[in-house]
Write an enzyme that holds these catalytic residues in place. Sequence first.
Site, PDB file in Angstrom:
ATOM      1  N   GLU A   1      -7.703  -0.887  10.924  1.00  0.00           N
ATOM      2  CA  GLU A   1      -6.711  -0.212  11.652  1.00  0.00           C
ATOM      3  C   GLU A   1      -7.539   1.248  12.014  1.00  0.00           C
ATOM      4  OE1 GLU A   1      -4.439  -2.996   9.276  1.00  0.00           O
ATOM      5  OE2 GLU A   1      -5.383  -1.155   8.500  1.00  0.00           O
TER       6      GLU A   1
ATOM      7  N   ASP B   1     -12.041  -4.620  -2.279  1.00  0.00           N
ATOM      8  CA  ASP B   1     -13.060  -5.748  -2.441  1.00  0.00           C
ATOM      9  C   ASP B   1     -14.547  -5.380  -1.960  1.00  0.00           C
ATOM     10  OD1 ASP B   1     -13.296  -6.558   0.872  1.00  0.00           O
ATOM     11  OD2 ASP B   1     -11.228  -5.922   0.209  1.00  0.00           O
TER      12      ASP B   1
ATOM     13  N   GLU C   1       0.780  -1.063   0.122  1.00  0.00           N
ATOM     14  CA  GLU C   1      -0.074   0.259  -0.033  1.00  0.00           C
ATOM     15  C   GLU C   1       0.952   1.250   0.038  1.00  0.00           C
ATOM     16  OE1 GLU C   1      -3.738  -1.559   2.831  1.00  0.00           O
ATOM     17  OE2 GLU C   1      -2.139  -0.544   3.431  1.00  0.00           O
TER      18      GLU C   1
ATOM     19  N   THR D   1      -6.048   0.219   1.993  1.00  0.00           N
ATOM     20  CA  THR D   1      -7.152  -0.306   1.544  1.00  0.00           C
ATOM     21  C   THR D   1      -8.049  -0.884   2.372  1.00  0.00           C
ATOM     22  OG1 THR D   1      -5.797  -2.476   1.305  1.00  0.00           O
ATOM     23  CG2 THR D   1      -5.588  -0.752  -0.384  1.00  0.00           C
TER      24      THR D   1
END
Length: 251
Positions: free
Chosen positions: A179, A202, A15, A92
């Site tokens: 997170e 997703d 990322e 993400t």
Amino acid sequence: MKISTIAVIMAMADEAKPFIEALGLKPAVSAFDSRLPMEVYTGAVEKAEVVLVVGGKDRRFGVDNVGTQPATLSTYLAIDTFKPDLLINAGTAGGFKSKGADIGDVYIGSDSIRFHDRRIPIPGFAAYGIGSYRTPDVDDVATALGLKKGVVSTGNSLDMLPEDRLVIQANQGVVKEMEAAAIAWVADLYQIPLIALKSITDLVDTDTPTQDDFLKNLNLASEKLQEKLTAAIYYFAGNERPFADDTSLAS
């Protein structure tokens, strides 16, 4: 509110790599205790210092340090060492097709950031488990950068149990990740504004297994994240009044 130091907290190397390359950030190898896995990169945008803390690799398992525990430690270290004026958690996430999400969309957390897997049905602890850490007013930045907005919901699992889905729905969550609420807890302790930027890998409410979508779309989502994150850094570094209401911190 003038911003002179921005700390970006990210979990995964894949990322972070496009962002590191885009801004030309350099490793700061001695920033933290050498026993800790976190990686630090620094650079400058306009007159602001940019600090990136990446979770690093787990020494036992050899994988990225994802989830709330590493995120909490990364955030504390970033605040204690660099004294940032602004925190950005970038990464993400999963989105909901039923709520208009598409692969590669980048969301900015709005209203509040909440946990969905800390279910503690005891008086007083139920609200504590959810957290509901307020975000600054992000309307201006969302409009300027073309970002979607919504409540970010945090849990420590990639999949989604039926119980998680019910809590996310009750919390009006539109982004599911691993997170942000932990980072928001630390930001709240220090009263530092936190921005959450999340790029969709997703769609959690379709038949495709989450892990398959994640692996397939990680590179695309990371590139989209880099574009918006870089734009956000320039926006905050160059804007004397980056929020509609400077007093609107986590609370």
